[in-house]
Motif scaffolding. Structure first.
Motif, PDB file in Angstrom:
ATOM      1  N   LYS A  21       0.852  -1.187   0.000  1.00 43.70           N
ATOM      2  CA  LYS A  21       0.000   0.000   0.000  1.00 43.70           C
ATOM      3  C   LYS A  21       0.887   1.235   0.000  1.00 43.70           C
ATOM      4  CE  LYS A  21      -3.907   2.280   2.112  1.00 43.70           C
ATOM      5  NZ  LYS A  21      -4.979   2.217   3.089  1.00 43.70           N
ATOM      6  N   ASN A  22       0.612   2.143  -0.920  1.00 42.27           N
ATOM      7  CA  ASN A  22       1.326   3.416  -1.012  1.00 42.27           C
ATOM      8  C   ASN A  22       2.841   3.251  -0.994  1.00 42.27           C
ATOM      9  OD1 ASN A  22      -1.171   4.688  -1.026  1.00 42.27           O
ATOM     10  ND2 ASN A  22      -1.166   4.994   1.183  1.00 42.27           N
ATOM     11  N   GLY A  23       3.344   2.266  -1.723  1.00 41.79           N
ATOM     12  CA  GLY A  23       4.787   2.058  -1.832  1.00 41.79           C
ATOM     13  C   GLY A  23       5.407   1.254  -0.707  1.00 41.79           C
ATOM     14  N   ALA A  24       4.665   0.993   0.354  1.00 33.99           N
ATOM     15  CA  ALA A  24       5.183   0.190   1.466  1.00 33.99           C
ATOM     16  C   ALA A  24       4.821  -1.276   1.238  1.00 33.99           C
ATOM     17  CB  ALA A  24       4.605   0.671   2.790  1.00 33.99           C
ATOM     18  N   GLU A  25       5.733  -2.164   1.584  1.00 30.92           N
ATOM     19  CA  GLU A  25       5.488  -3.597   1.459  1.00 30.92           C
ATOM     20  C   GLU A  25       5.786  -4.273   2.790  1.00 30.92           C
ATOM     21  OE1 GLU A  25       7.707  -5.465  -1.633  1.00 30.92           O
ATOM     22  OE2 GLU A  25       6.735  -4.319  -3.221  1.00 30.92           O
ATOM     23  N   ARG A  26       5.023  -5.311   3.056  1.00 29.50           N
ATOM     24  CA  ARG A  26       5.244  -6.098   4.266  1.00 29.50           C
ATOM     25  C   ARG A  26       4.818  -7.531   3.981  1.00 29.50           C
ATOM     26  NH1 ARG A  26       8.443  -4.762   8.085  1.00 29.50           N
ATOM     27  NH2 ARG A  26       7.362  -2.983   8.893  1.00 29.50           N
ATOM     28  N   LYS A  27       5.604  -8.476   4.451  1.00 34.11           N
ATOM     29  CA  LYS A  27       5.272  -9.888   4.286  1.00 34.11           C
ATOM     30  C   LYS A  27       4.585 -10.399   5.546  1.00 34.11           C
ATOM     31  CE  LYS A  27       7.542 -14.345   4.026  1.00 34.11           C
ATOM     32  NZ  LYS A  27       8.840 -15.011   4.030  1.00 34.11           N
ATOM     33  N   LEU A  28       3.453 -11.036   5.357  1.00 32.88           N
ATOM     34  CA  LEU A  28       2.755 -11.691   6.458  1.00 32.88           C
ATOM     35  C   LEU A  28       2.949 -13.189   6.333  1.00 32.88           C
ATOM     36  CD1 LEU A  28      -0.760  -9.968   6.484  1.00 32.88           C
ATOM     37  CD2 LEU A  28       1.237  -9.407   7.852  1.00 32.88           C
ATOM     38  N   GLU A  29       3.201 -13.845   7.459  1.00 31.29           N
ATOM     39  CA  GLU A  29       3.248 -15.297   7.500  1.00 31.29           C
ATOM     40  C   GLU A  29       2.053 -15.742   8.326  1.00 31.29           C
ATOM     41  OE1 GLU A  29       7.067 -16.263   9.113  1.00 31.29           O
ATOM     42  OE2 GLU A  29       8.120 -15.334   7.437  1.00 31.29           O
ATOM     43  N   VAL A  30       1.120 -16.413   7.676  1.00 31.08           N
ATOM     44  CA  VAL A  30      -0.125 -16.805   8.315  1.00 31.08           C
ATOM     45  C   VAL A  30      -0.076 -18.299   8.618  1.00 31.08           C
ATOM     46  CG1 VAL A  30      -2.637 -16.836   8.111  1.00 31.08           C
ATOM     47  CG2 VAL A  30      -1.316 -15.024   6.974  1.00 31.08           C
ATOM     48  N   GLU A  31      -0.324 -18.635   9.877  1.00 29.49           N
ATOM     49  CA  GLU A  31      -0.382 -20.038  10.279  1.00 29.49           C
ATOM     50  C   GLU A  31      -1.835 -20.450  10.379  1.00 29.49           C
ATOM     51  OE1 GLU A  31       0.488 -22.248  14.346  1.00 29.49           O
ATOM     52  OE2 GLU A  31       2.343 -21.587  13.376  1.00 29.49           O
ATOM     53  N   LEU A  32      -2.120 -21.637   9.871  1.00 26.57           N
ATOM     54  CA  LEU A  32      -3.502 -22.134   9.854  1.00 26.57           C
ATOM     55  C   LEU A  32      -3.561 -23.550  10.399  1.00 26.57           C
ATOM     56  CD1 LEU A  32      -2.917 -20.647   6.769  1.00 26.57           C
ATOM     57  CD2 LEU A  32      -5.368 -20.513   7.074  1.00 26.57           C
ATOM     58  N   LEU A  33      -4.757 -23.915  10.824  1.00 26.52           N
ATOM     59  CA  LEU A  33      -5.026 -25.243  11.358  1.00 26.52           C
ATOM     60  C   LEU A  33      -6.242 -25.813  10.640  1.00 26.52           C
ATOM     61  CD1 LEU A  33      -4.566 -27.394  13.656  1.00 26.52           C
ATOM     62  CD2 LEU A  33      -6.227 -26.084  14.979  1.00 26.52           C
ATOM     63  N   ASN A  34      -6.171 -27.094  10.312  1.00 28.16           N
ATOM     64  CA  ASN A  34      -7.316 -27.774   9.731  1.00 28.16           C
ATOM     65  C   ASN A  34      -8.153 -28.292  10.895  1.00 28.16           C
ATOM     66  OD1 ASN A  34      -9.168 -29.443   8.472  1.00 28.16           O
ATOM     67  ND2 ASN A  34      -7.708 -30.129   6.936  1.00 28.16           N
ATOM     68  N   ALA A  35      -9.260 -27.616  11.157  1.00 24.46           N
ATOM     69  CA  ALA A  35     -10.135 -27.961  12.279  1.00 24.46           C
ATOM     70  C   ALA A  35     -11.427 -28.540  11.721  1.00 24.46           C
ATOM     71  CB  ALA A  35     -10.420 -26.732  13.130  1.00 24.46           C
TER      72      ALA A  35
END
Length: 133
Positions: free
Chosen positions: A108-122
């Motif tokens: 967004k607006n030239g800024a970048e960020r990496k998200l690491e999302v952890e998930l569970l199969n429930a």
């Protein structure tokens, strides 16, 4: 802008870390797409639907207290997510097939960020358990 972007991501990670909810999606990517689209469009119900339930007390959905807190955090930052571009860059399902990690690039607006999302199969549905950045 970079500081605001970082604050937004901290709030999202904090909200997801404590949250508990029933919903879910058929694949890890589906759950992450639901999460990011909900935040970008201001859809709090969709956001809450992909958060992992606590499970300590067998709850099937968020307690009213947790729902209120998650909704408050969501509303606090939803305008910052408007116009955010997101792209899933990787998906890895662990060998036991119950845990997955999905990386998301947010811009967004030239800024970048990496998200690491952890998930569970429930119970056959993928739900978000944690976000790291």
């Amino acid at each position: 802008m970079k500081k605001l972007f970082l604050s937004l991501l901290v709030a999202v990670a904090a909200t997801v870390s404590f949250s508990s909810c029933g919903g879910g999606s058929n694949t890890p990517k589906d759950a992450v797409n639901t999460l990011t689209e909900a935040m970008k469009t201001g859809n709090v119900e969709a956001y809450l639907s992909v958060l992992a339930k606590d499970g300590k007390d067998g709850a099937k959905e968020l307690s009213e207290k947790d729902k209120a807190k998650a909704t408050e955090e969501f509303n606090k930052y939803k305008d910052d997510w408007a116009g955010m571009e997101t792209e899933i860059t990787s998906e890895e399902i662990e060998d036991d097939k119950d845990v997955a990690n999905v990386d998301v690039l947010c811009k967004k607006n030239g800024a970048e960020r990496k998200l690491e999302v952890e998930l569970l199969n429930a119970d056959g549905k993928w739900v978000v358990t944690d976000i790291d950045f």
